[in-house]
Scaffold this motif. Structure first.
Motif, PDB file in Angstrom:
ATOM      1  N   GLY A  77       0.819  -1.273  -0.161  1.00 32.33           N
ATOM      2  CA  GLY A  77       0.083  -0.075  -0.247  1.00 32.33           C
ATOM      3  C   GLY A  77       0.785   1.241  -0.024  1.00 32.33           C
ATOM      4  O   GLY A  77       0.471   2.242  -0.753  1.00 32.33           O
ATOM      5  N   SER A  78       1.732   1.290   0.866  1.00 33.41           N
ATOM      6  CA  SER A  78       2.735   2.294   0.807  1.00 33.41           C
ATOM      7  C   SER A  78       3.599   2.850  -0.579  1.00 33.41           C
ATOM      8  O   SER A  78       3.758   3.825  -0.969  1.00 33.41           O
ATOM      9  N   THR A  79       3.941   1.680  -1.053  1.00 35.90           N
ATOM     10  CA  THR A  79       4.733   1.625  -2.237  1.00 35.90           C
ATOM     11  C   THR A  79       3.713   2.551  -3.363  1.00 35.90           C
ATOM     12  O   THR A  79       4.367   3.252  -4.270  1.00 35.90           O
ATOM     13  N   THR A  80       2.283   2.039  -3.254  1.00 39.48           N
ATOM     14  CA  THR A  80       1.669   2.627  -4.458  1.00 39.48           C
ATOM     15  C   THR A  80       1.319   4.225  -4.470  1.00 39.48           C
ATOM     16  O   THR A  80       0.839   4.681  -5.429  1.00 39.48           O
ATOM     17  N   ILE A  81       1.749   4.637  -3.392  1.00 38.72           N
ATOM     18  CA  ILE A  81       1.504   6.315  -3.103  1.00 38.72           C
ATOM     19  C   ILE A  81       2.225   6.926  -4.125  1.00 38.72           C
ATOM     20  O   ILE A  81       2.126   7.998  -4.428  1.00 38.72           O
ATOM     21  N   GLY A  82       3.677   6.260  -4.210  1.00 43.65           N
ATOM     22  CA  GLY A  82       4.472   6.773  -5.178  1.00 43.65           C
ATOM     23  C   GLY A  82       4.171   6.747  -6.504  1.00 43.65           C
ATOM     24  O   GLY A  82       4.227   7.811  -7.265  1.00 43.65           O
ATOM     25  N   THR A  83       3.388   5.862  -6.912  1.00 40.64           N
ATOM     26  CA  THR A  83       2.617   5.742  -8.127  1.00 40.64           C
ATOM     27  C   THR A  83       1.789   6.793  -8.530  1.00 40.64           C
ATOM     28  O   THR A  83       1.629   7.386  -9.590  1.00 40.64           O
ATOM     29  N   ALA A  84       0.800   6.978  -7.527  1.00 44.12           N
ATOM     30  CA  ALA A  84      -0.181   8.245  -7.472  1.00 44.12           C
ATOM     31  C   ALA A  84       0.751   9.620  -7.814  1.00 44.12           C
ATOM     32  O   ALA A  84       0.351  10.424  -8.655  1.00 44.12           O
ATOM     33  N   VAL A  85       1.750   9.762  -7.011  1.00 41.06           N
ATOM     34  CA  VAL A  85       2.625  10.929  -7.321  1.00 41.06           C
ATOM     35  C   VAL A  85       3.215  11.143  -8.492  1.00 41.06           C
ATOM     36  O   VAL A  85       3.485  12.033  -9.214  1.00 41.06           O
TER      37      VAL A  85
ATOM     38  N   LEU B 268      -3.981  -2.366  -6.356  1.00 42.80           N
ATOM     39  CA  LEU B 268      -3.889  -0.984  -5.587  1.00 42.80           C
ATOM     40  C   LEU B 268      -3.255  -0.066  -6.603  1.00 42.80           C
ATOM     41  O   LEU B 268      -3.356   1.151  -6.463  1.00 42.80           O
ATOM     42  N   THR B 269      -2.253  -0.642  -7.458  1.00 41.07           N
ATOM     43  CA  THR B 269      -1.554   0.419  -8.563  1.00 41.07           C
ATOM     44  C   THR B 269      -2.772   0.905  -9.388  1.00 41.07           C
ATOM     45  O   THR B 269      -2.359   2.010  -9.491  1.00 41.07           O
ATOM     46  N   TRP B 270      -3.587   0.206  -9.835  1.00 38.80           N
ATOM     47  CA  TRP B 270      -4.604   0.788 -10.543  1.00 38.80           C
ATOM     48  C   TRP B 270      -5.526   1.699  -9.979  1.00 38.80           C
ATOM     49  O   TRP B 270      -5.735   2.977 -10.747  1.00 38.80           O
ATOM     50  N   ILE B 271      -5.512   1.649  -8.696  1.00 41.18           N
ATOM     51  CA  ILE B 271      -6.482   2.814  -7.963  1.00 41.18           C
ATOM     52  C   ILE B 271      -5.555   3.828  -7.536  1.00 41.18           C
ATOM     53  O   ILE B 271      -6.104   5.059  -7.855  1.00 41.18           O
ATOM     54  N   ALA B 272      -4.164   3.655  -7.595  1.00 45.82           N
ATOM     55  CA  ALA B 272      -3.570   4.622  -7.273  1.00 45.82           C
ATOM     56  C   ALA B 272      -3.321   5.463  -8.592  1.00 45.82           C
ATOM     57  O   ALA B 272      -2.919   6.816  -8.423  1.00 45.82           O
ATOM     58  N   VAL B 273      -3.224   4.894  -9.775  1.00 40.71           N
ATOM     59  CA  VAL B 273      -3.070   5.659 -10.962  1.00 40.71           C
ATOM     60  C   VAL B 273      -4.128   6.558 -11.179  1.00 40.71           C
ATOM     61  O   VAL B 273      -3.982   7.741 -11.749  1.00 40.71           O
ATOM     62  N   GLY B 274      -5.561   6.084 -10.808  1.00 40.01           N
ATOM     63  CA  GLY B 274      -6.595   6.788 -10.918  1.00 40.01           C
ATOM     64  C   GLY B 274      -6.542   8.346 -10.064  1.00 40.01           C
ATOM     65  O   GLY B 274      -6.748   9.124 -10.348  1.00 40.01           O
ATOM     66  N   MET B 275      -6.059   7.815  -8.792  1.00 42.84           N
ATOM     67  CA  MET B 275      -6.013   9.083  -7.981  1.00 42.84           C
ATOM     68  C   MET B 275      -4.752  10.072  -8.408  1.00 42.84           C
ATOM     69  O   MET B 275      -5.254  11.080  -8.088  1.00 42.84           O
ATOM     70  N   GLY B 276      -3.937   9.468  -9.121  1.00 41.21           N
ATOM     71  CA  GLY B 276      -2.692  10.534  -9.475  1.00 41.21           C
ATOM     72  C   GLY B 276      -3.517  11.217 -10.704  1.00 41.21           C
ATOM     73  O   GLY B 276      -3.109  12.407 -10.931  1.00 41.21           O
TER      74      GLY B 276
ATOM     75  N   VAL C  79     -10.335  -4.019 -11.471  1.00 44.07           N
ATOM     76  CA  VAL C  79     -11.166  -3.676 -12.760  1.00 44.07           C
ATOM     77  C   VAL C  79     -11.863  -2.124 -12.433  1.00 44.07           C
ATOM     78  O   VAL C  79     -11.760  -1.557 -13.498  1.00 44.07           O
ATOM     79  N   LEU C  80     -12.096  -1.799 -11.186  1.00 41.12           N
ATOM     80  CA  LEU C  80     -12.513  -0.339 -11.039  1.00 41.12           C
ATOM     81  C   LEU C  80     -11.628   0.546 -11.175  1.00 41.12           C
ATOM     82  O   LEU C  80     -11.614   1.475 -11.980  1.00 41.12           O
ATOM     83  N   GLY C  81     -10.036   0.066 -10.934  1.00 38.10           N
ATOM     84  CA  GLY C  81      -8.924   1.138 -11.131  1.00 38.10           C
ATOM     85  C   GLY C  81      -8.945   1.216 -12.594  1.00 38.10           C
ATOM     86  O   GLY C  81      -8.533   2.256 -13.198  1.00 38.10           O
ATOM     87  N   TYR C  82      -8.985   0.132 -13.422  1.00 38.05           N
ATOM     88  CA  TYR C  82      -8.409  -0.023 -14.753  1.00 38.05           C
ATOM     89  C   TYR C  82      -9.583   0.944 -15.478  1.00 38.05           C
ATOM     90  O   TYR C  82      -9.155   1.651 -16.332  1.00 38.05           O
TER      91      TYR C  82
END
Length: 262
Positions: A78-86, A162-170, A247-250
């Motif tokens: 979870g913490s690693t994917t924060i970097g993805t959003a940024v 979680l990465t797909w969700i983080a991409v959407g947040m970014g 699926v939701l994040g994608y």
């Protein structure tokens, strides 16, 4: 060259770009790794004896280490994917995406490069934090090769979701600071799960919240695979959460990326 070949080639190029960025600017990854490592050491060496009481009579610090490490591994994801959003937010706000849109590259390769790069970084982060866990006493002697492979598959699937969700947040964040704030639930939710104490030891009104959020079923499934404890309904719940979030994040990310260039 076919469309699939072009997509694969461009996605590999974008993946290499993201990995080069991570290598040249490691401070974000290191900062995100500090949180799970510090929590692991804090709960083991400062609160380990007290927290082990929640595991039942006769439990000691070594039992709590075995209980704690699987939860911290999922928290690391979870913490690693924060970097993805940024990272995605930086790309969207600094103009590089507008430049990519004018080039003859596969449109989806930009996002795919971020997703694959983030999953690889999450796996490497889990290996690092897991090594710290082994160094302080974590052992998984009862797990078979098949269970280890299943545990690895769960971590990869959870990281992908979680990465797909983080991409959407970014993509929906106006700047990198907002992206980091929007993605904070990905590191806060494990604190409200069974990562640190059993759900049965929590107040009755809070137990449903902790039991049915995404992290608890994944943590309990990982514990069952690595420690030989019961998995029960947590296995299919974890799979359902992973597939649903992926699926939701994608859908969210691709719709946002294709429809709103910022």
């Amino acid at each position: 060259m076919s469309t699939l070949s072009l997509a694969a080639r461009d996605s590999v190029t974008m993946l290499r770009r993201n990995l080069l960025h991570a290598r040249r600017y490691p401070s974000m990854t290191l900062n995100l790794l500090l949180t799970p490592v510090m929590l692991l050491l804090l709960f083991v060496y400062l609160f380990g004896e007290a927290m082990s009481a929640g595991l039942g009579a006769g439990a000691d610090r070594s039992d709590y280490i075995a209980y704690l490490v699987p939860g911290v591994l999922l928290m690391t994801v979870g913490s690693t994917t924060i970097g993805t959003a940024v990272s995605v937010s930086n790309d969207m706000t600094e103009g590089i995406i507008a430049r990519f849109r004018t080039m003859a590259i596969h449109r989806g390769s930009v996002i795919i490069g971020h997703v694959v790069g983030s999953v690889l970084q999450a796996v490497m982060s889990v290996v690092f934090v897991g090594s710290v866990g082994v160094a302080i006493g974590f052992r998984s002697t009862d797990a078979t090769v098949l269970e280890w492979l299943a545990a690895f598959g769960l971590l990869v699937l959870f990281a992908t979701a979680l990465t797909w969700i983080a991409v959407g947040m970014g993509l929906v964040s106006p700047n990198a600071e907002a992206a980091g704030n929007n993605a904070m639930p990905l590191i806060l939710l494990p604190l409200l799960s069974s990562a640190f104490v059993p759900v049965d030891a929590m107040p009755g009104w809070f137990q449903p919240v902790a039991e049915y959020q995404p992290f608890t079923p994944a943590i309990e499934t990982l514990r069952g695979l690595l420690l030989g404890t019961g998995i029960g309904h947590n296995g299919w719940l974890a799979a359902a959460w992973c597939l649903g979030l992926a699926v939701l994040g994608y859908v969210w990310s691709t719709a946002r990326f294709n429809g709103d260039p910022k």
